[in-house]
Scaffold this motif. Structure first.
Motif, short mmCIF file in Angstrom:
data_model
loop_
_atom_site.label_atom_id
_atom_site.label_comp_id
_atom_site.label_asym_id
_atom_site.label_seq_id
_atom_site.Cartn_x
_atom_site.Cartn_y
_atom_site.Cartn_z
N LEU A 1 -3.43 -15.57 27.42
CA LEU A 1 -1.98 -14.68 27.68
C LEU A 1 -2.19 -13.50 26.71
O LEU A 1 -1.36 -12.57 27.13
N VAL A 2 -2.69 -13.55 25.53
CA VAL A 2 -2.71 -12.55 24.78
C VAL A 2 -3.42 -11.43 25.31
O VAL A 2 -3.19 -10.21 25.00
N GLN A 3 -4.34 -11.66 26.16
CA GLN A 3 -5.09 -10.61 26.84
C GLN A 3 -4.10 -9.79 27.72
O GLN A 3 -4.38 -8.70 28.14
N VAL A 4 -3.29 -10.42 28.34
CA VAL A 4 -2.07 -9.84 29.28
C VAL A 4 -1.47 -8.65 28.59
O VAL A 4 -1.21 -7.68 29.02
N HIS A 5 -0.84 -9.31 27.29
CA HIS A 5 -0.18 -8.36 26.42
C HIS A 5 -0.86 -7.42 25.72
O HIS A 5 -0.50 -6.10 25.91
#
Length: 160
Positions: free
Chosen positions: A137-141
């Motif tokens: 999910l950090v990659q989305v952000h």
């Protein structure tokens, strides 16, 4: 408790998951505001960008809530609990398009920092599933942050 996590670690991990779940909802609602209220020469592009990024953030809410359940916790379920649980601040007032972009960028930077810490805590607790969720999910952000930063650094005064 059916997981192999110690109760104190499980509580810590669920608290973090709840925070990120609440952050995702507040950020999504901020994006809807930006989407509805954008204006100016880049209206179409910004309108669509805010909708796209908001939709991607919205998709994370359920994943975070379900992860809490998977480790025998409870997600944030009562609407009244979202704002007190979130660290992302709800957008307020009339903003320029530049201010919308800056506000979204600040929120993503906060979430990225927290998710890095939360992933480390999950890994230390032996919860690789939660650590993996944060890593993904950090990659989305990070992608959203990248797009927003590019808008601000061009210096062509189209986003003002």
């Amino acid at each position: 408790m059916t997981t192999t996590l110690k109760q104190s670690r499980q509580t810590e991990l669920v608290t973090a998951l709840n925070r990120e779940q609440a952050n995702a909802l507040v950020l999504y609602l901020n994006y809807k505001k930006y989407h509805w209220l954008t204006f100016g020469p880049l209206f179409r592009e910004m309108h669509l960008l805010f909708e796209e990024q908001g939709g991607e953030v919205f998709a994370t809410i359920d994943e975070l809530a379900e992860r809490s359940l998977m480790i025998d916790g409870k997600p944030v379920a009562d609407p009244a609990r979202y704002l007190p649980t979130a660290t992302v601040k709800p957008s307020e007032g009339e903003l320029s398009v530049r201010e919308m972009v800056e506000e979204a960028l600040t929120a993503h930077e906060l979430v990225i920092g927290e998710m890095h810490q939360d992933a480390d805590a999950a890994a230390e607790a032996g919860d690789i599933g939660t650590a993996d969720l944060y890593t993904r999910l950090v990659q989305v952000h990070q992608k959203h942050r990248w797009f927003l930063k590019e808008l601000l650094k061009k210096g062509d005064n189209l986003v003002s």
